[in-house]
Design a protein around this motif. Structure first.
Motif, short mmCIF file in Angstrom:
data_model
loop_
_atom_site.label_atom_id
_atom_site.label_comp_id
_atom_site.label_asym_id
_atom_site.label_seq_id
_atom_site.Cartn_x
_atom_site.Cartn_y
_atom_site.Cartn_z
N MET A 39 0.84 -1.20 0.00
CA MET A 39 0.00 0.00 0.00
C MET A 39 0.87 1.25 0.00
O MET A 39 0.61 2.20 -0.75
CB MET A 39 -0.92 -0.02 1.22
CG MET A 39 -1.74 1.21 1.39
SD MET A 39 -2.99 1.32 0.14
CE MET A 39 -4.15 2.36 0.95
N TYR A 40 1.90 1.25 0.83
CA TYR A 40 2.80 2.40 0.90
C TYR A 40 3.48 2.65 -0.44
O TYR A 40 3.49 3.77 -0.95
CB TYR A 40 3.85 2.19 1.99
CG TYR A 40 4.86 3.30 2.06
CD1 TYR A 40 4.56 4.50 2.67
CD2 TYR A 40 6.12 3.15 1.48
CE1 TYR A 40 5.48 5.54 2.72
CE2 TYR A 40 7.05 4.17 1.52
CZ TYR A 40 6.71 5.36 2.13
OH TYR A 40 7.63 6.38 2.17
N VAL A 41 4.05 1.61 -1.02
CA VAL A 41 4.77 1.75 -2.29
C VAL A 41 3.82 2.17 -3.41
O VAL A 41 4.15 3.04 -4.22
CB VAL A 41 5.52 0.45 -2.64
CG1 VAL A 41 6.07 0.48 -4.05
CG2 VAL A 41 6.63 0.20 -1.65
N SER A 42 2.65 1.57 -3.47
CA SER A 42 1.72 1.91 -4.55
C SER A 42 1.20 3.34 -4.42
O SER A 42 0.96 4.00 -5.43
CB SER A 42 0.58 0.90 -4.62
OG SER A 42 -0.12 0.85 -3.42
N THR A 43 1.03 3.84 -3.20
CA THR A 43 0.61 5.24 -3.05
C THR A 43 1.75 6.20 -3.34
O THR A 43 1.51 7.34 -3.71
CB THR A 43 0.02 5.51 -1.65
OG1 THR A 43 0.97 5.14 -0.66
CG2 THR A 43 -1.28 4.78 -1.45
N GLN A 44 2.98 5.74 -3.20
CA GLN A 44 4.12 6.57 -3.57
C GLN A 44 4.26 6.69 -5.09
O GLN A 44 4.83 7.64 -5.59
CB GLN A 44 5.41 6.01 -2.99
CG GLN A 44 5.55 6.22 -1.51
CD GLN A 44 5.69 7.68 -1.17
OE1 GLN A 44 6.72 8.28 -1.43
NE2 GLN A 44 4.65 8.26 -0.62
N LEU A 45 3.73 5.72 -5.83
CA LEU A 45 3.77 5.77 -7.30
C LEU A 45 2.79 6.77 -7.87
O LEU A 45 2.92 7.18 -9.01
CB LEU A 45 3.51 4.37 -7.87
CG LEU A 45 4.55 3.31 -7.57
CD1 LEU A 45 4.11 1.96 -8.11
CD2 LEU A 45 5.90 3.69 -8.15
N ILE A 46 1.79 7.18 -7.08
CA ILE A 46 0.74 8.09 -7.57
C ILE A 46 1.28 9.47 -7.95
O ILE A 46 0.88 9.93 -9.01
CB ILE A 46 -0.43 8.17 -6.57
CG1 ILE A 46 -1.12 6.83 -6.50
CG2 ILE A 46 -1.40 9.26 -6.93
CD1 ILE A 46 -2.22 6.75 -5.48
N THR A 54 2.01 6.77 4.52
CA THR A 54 2.24 6.02 5.76
C THR A 54 0.96 5.92 6.57
O THR A 54 0.66 4.86 7.13
CB THR A 54 3.36 6.68 6.57
OG1 THR A 54 4.54 6.75 5.78
CG2 THR A 54 3.65 5.91 7.83
N LEU A 55 0.21 7.01 6.63
CA LEU A 55 -1.07 7.00 7.34
C LEU A 55 -2.02 5.97 6.74
O LEU A 55 -2.62 5.17 7.46
CB LEU A 55 -1.69 8.39 7.31
CG LEU A 55 -3.08 8.54 7.92
CD1 LEU A 55 -3.00 8.39 9.43
CD2 LEU A 55 -3.68 9.87 7.55
N MET A 56 -2.14 5.97 5.42
CA MET A 56 -3.04 5.03 4.76
C MET A 56 -2.58 3.59 4.95
O MET A 56 -3.39 2.70 5.20
CB MET A 56 -3.13 5.37 3.27
CG MET A 56 -3.81 6.69 3.00
SD MET A 56 -3.66 7.24 1.29
CE MET A 56 -4.49 5.94 0.42
N ALA A 57 -1.27 3.36 4.86
CA ALA A 57 -0.75 2.00 5.02
C ALA A 57 -0.93 1.50 6.45
O ALA A 57 -1.31 0.34 6.66
CB ALA A 57 0.72 1.96 4.61
#
Length: 141
Positions: A39-46, A54-57
């Motif tokens: 989740m963290y890595v995929s939201t960093q790709l956005i 980090t909050l979402m993960a």
């Protein structure tokens, strides 16, 4: 991406062993850490801000931890503590301390502030998920 997922799974499972979780839950702990890191890595790709990622993960880690805790009849902390390990900004905190020792105070303060905010995002994600869980459980009753 596959290498990061495998590494996050293994590191989370290793910390679960270190924390003496029941043997039957080590694989689940590794899975939770892997999903949180994914989740963290995929939201960093956005790309999103690392603090929001980090909050979402951490929110997702806690939701899955609560789900697994009900299924495996184990305390939530068994899964959530091991699951947040990949999100902990240990390298960032180390760099902040190293720069403080090297008298690079401007960079040290920036890195320390970022590590503090990431740690706060983890804590807020864990608490927010637990609050929503409690509200949901009261509604159902």
């Amino acid at each position: 991406m596959l290498g990061q997922l495998v590494t996050s799974f293994v590191s989370t499972a290793a910390f679960a062993i270190l924390f003496n979780v029941p043997r039957s839950t080590i694989i689940q702990c590794g899975f939770i850490g892997m999903v949180g890191w994914m989740m963290y890595v995929s939201t960093q790709l956005i790309p999103l801000d690392p603090i929001l990622s980090t909050l979402m993960a951490s929110f997702l880690v806690t939701v899955i931890s609560q789900f697994f805790a009900r299924i495996y009849k184990t305390p939530v902390i068994v899964f959530s503590v091991a699951g947040i390990i990949p999100l902990v900004p240990g390298g960032l905190a180390y760099d902040a301390m190293k720069n403080a020792v090297l008298n690079h105070y401007d960079l040290a303060v920036q890195l320390a502030a970022k590590a503090f905010m990431l740690s706060g995002a983890i804590a807020i994600g864990l608490v927010f998920s637990e609050v929503l869980n409690q509200l949901f459980r009261r509604r159902v009753k």
